[in-house]
Write an enzyme that holds these catalytic residues in place. Structure first.
Site, PDB file in Angstrom:
ATOM      1  N   TYR A  53       0.841  -1.207   0.000  1.00  0.00           N
ATOM      2  CA  TYR A  53       0.000   0.000   0.000  1.00  0.00           C
ATOM      3  C   TYR A  53       0.865   1.241   0.000  1.00  0.00           C
ATOM      4  CZ  TYR A  53      -4.063  -2.896   1.321  1.00  0.00           C
ATOM      5  OH  TYR A  53      -5.069  -3.824   1.354  1.00  0.00           O
ATOM      6  N   SER A 218     -13.826  -4.298   1.378  1.00  0.00           N
ATOM      7  CA  SER A 218     -14.750  -3.714   0.410  1.00  0.00           C
ATOM      8  C   SER A 218     -16.218  -4.006   0.726  1.00  0.00           C
ATOM      9  CB  SER A 218     -14.411  -4.195  -1.003  1.00  0.00           C
ATOM     10  OG  SER A 218     -14.835  -3.266  -1.972  1.00  0.00           O
ATOM     11  N   GLY A 227     -23.848   4.629  -3.599  1.00  0.00           N
ATOM     12  CA  GLY A 227     -24.643   5.239  -4.663  1.00  0.00           C
ATOM     13  C   GLY A 227     -23.905   6.294  -5.450  1.00  0.00           C
TER      14      GLY A 227
END
Length: 338
Positions: A53, A218, A227
């Protein structure tokens, strides 16, 4: 915030874990520290990172996330924190690691080298949960499990886990550990959300029968379940907005999360959230936590203003009726992520 055991290990963690994969890319160090501080204040004691990461993986960025977390930990009570990190899997298949010139593998050389480097970046003398970031199904698990066991005996690791693993791979690793008399994986970190329920097909049974905990990543479907990608939107600063413009592997990944089926299912889930008067993010996080094989749900953020809706899930328990309605949507729109 509730606490749960990681598999058969002695470690108990908050049932929400703060993931850090955008620290050093999507979030600068000041914002990363804000997110970490607010998470700790909210009752989160579990933090997940990796040697590879931040994302997307770049050689010039590799390890920066661990450094940020390490600097943040310096004035904290180390014993109160559960820190997880990962060693890169082999770079000849699923993904090319940004570490060790892309010559990574799960052999003794790479694991020892990666672990020592992570300990240095994190400025700690032990890792609570050390995970293989992705597997190599072309080799025997014996060497991997033996060297991980050696690092536990050396006091550098408390417990071990795997990530992005299959039912076959998890069972092979557990068999190797049992046969060799060495430490076994206590966790598996795989993708799991209302838009991706494949874990329930087989792996959930393995976890239940073998005492392995899922720590899903996730749970927001890469952010899609908020959304924010509905109706073709590509919001500025959003990870998949950038990935869709990159092409290649990154674009393919984004299209797995953001597509017509995932958008339709997300809209239906959002209708349920609206009826419950909670945010879609809260619904998605609460749903993920509400499975018997899940120990802690890994969330992520690039800005502190995203945290309130995530933290709200700590006090939400969905009714059996709501869980059935979500399941019905999953049956009508099967496998939105393929």
């Amino acid at each position: 915030m509730n606490k749960r055991r990681l598999g058969r290990s002695p470690i108990y963690v908050s049932d929400i874990c703060m993931g850090t994969m955008t620290f050093g890319s999507g979030a600068d160090e000041d914002m990363s520290r804000q997110i970490l501080d607010m998470s700790l204040d909210a009752g989160i004691n579990f933090f997940d990172t990796a040697e590879n990461y931040p994302v997307p993986p770049k050689p010039e960025w590799a390890g920066e996330t661990e450094k940020i977390v390490g600097r943040w930990m310096k004035d904290k009570d180390r014993d109160s924190l559960i820190i997880a990190t990962k060693v890169s899997g082999p770079s000849h298949g699923w993904i090319r690691s940004a570490q060790r010139a892309g010559m990574t593998a799960l052999d003794r050389h790479n694991i020892v080298k990666a672990l020592d480097a992570s300990l240095k970046r994190l400025q700690t003398d032990y890792i609570d949960l050390y995970q293989t970031h992705w597997p190599d199904h072309g080799i025997a698990y014996d060497e991997t499990m033996e060297v991980l066991d050696e690092q536990i005996r050396a006091g550098k690791i408390r417990a071990i886990g795997c990530s992005n693993e299959t039912s076959w791979g998890l069972m092979k690793s557990l068999e190797a550990s049992e046969r060799l008399g060495v430490a076994r994986y206590c966790t598996i970190q795989n993708n799991f959300s209302m838009n991706n329920r494949r874990f329930e097909d087989e792996l959930a049974q393995v976890c239940r029968e073998e005492g392995v905990s899922l720590i899903p990543y996730s749970p927001l479907g890469g952010g899609a379940l908020s959304g924010k990608y509905n109706d073709g939107a590509t919001p500025e600063g959003a990870r998949f907005s950038a990935y869709l413009k990159m092409g290649g592997r990154q674009k393919k990944m984004a299209e797995r999360f953001v597509n017509p089926k995932s958008e339709e299912s997300t809209k239906r889930f959002m209708d349920i959230a609206k009826e419950l008067e909670i945010a879609p993010v809260t619904l998605a996080t609460a749903w993920s936590k509400q499975h018997d094989f899940v120990a802690s749900t890994i969330v992520g953020a690039t800005h502190s203003n995203q945290l309130a809706d995530i933290f709200a899930a700590a006090d939400v328990e969905l009714s059996s009726d709501v869980m059935k309605r979500i399941y019905k949507i999953s049956r009508e729109i099967m496998y939105p992520m393929g």
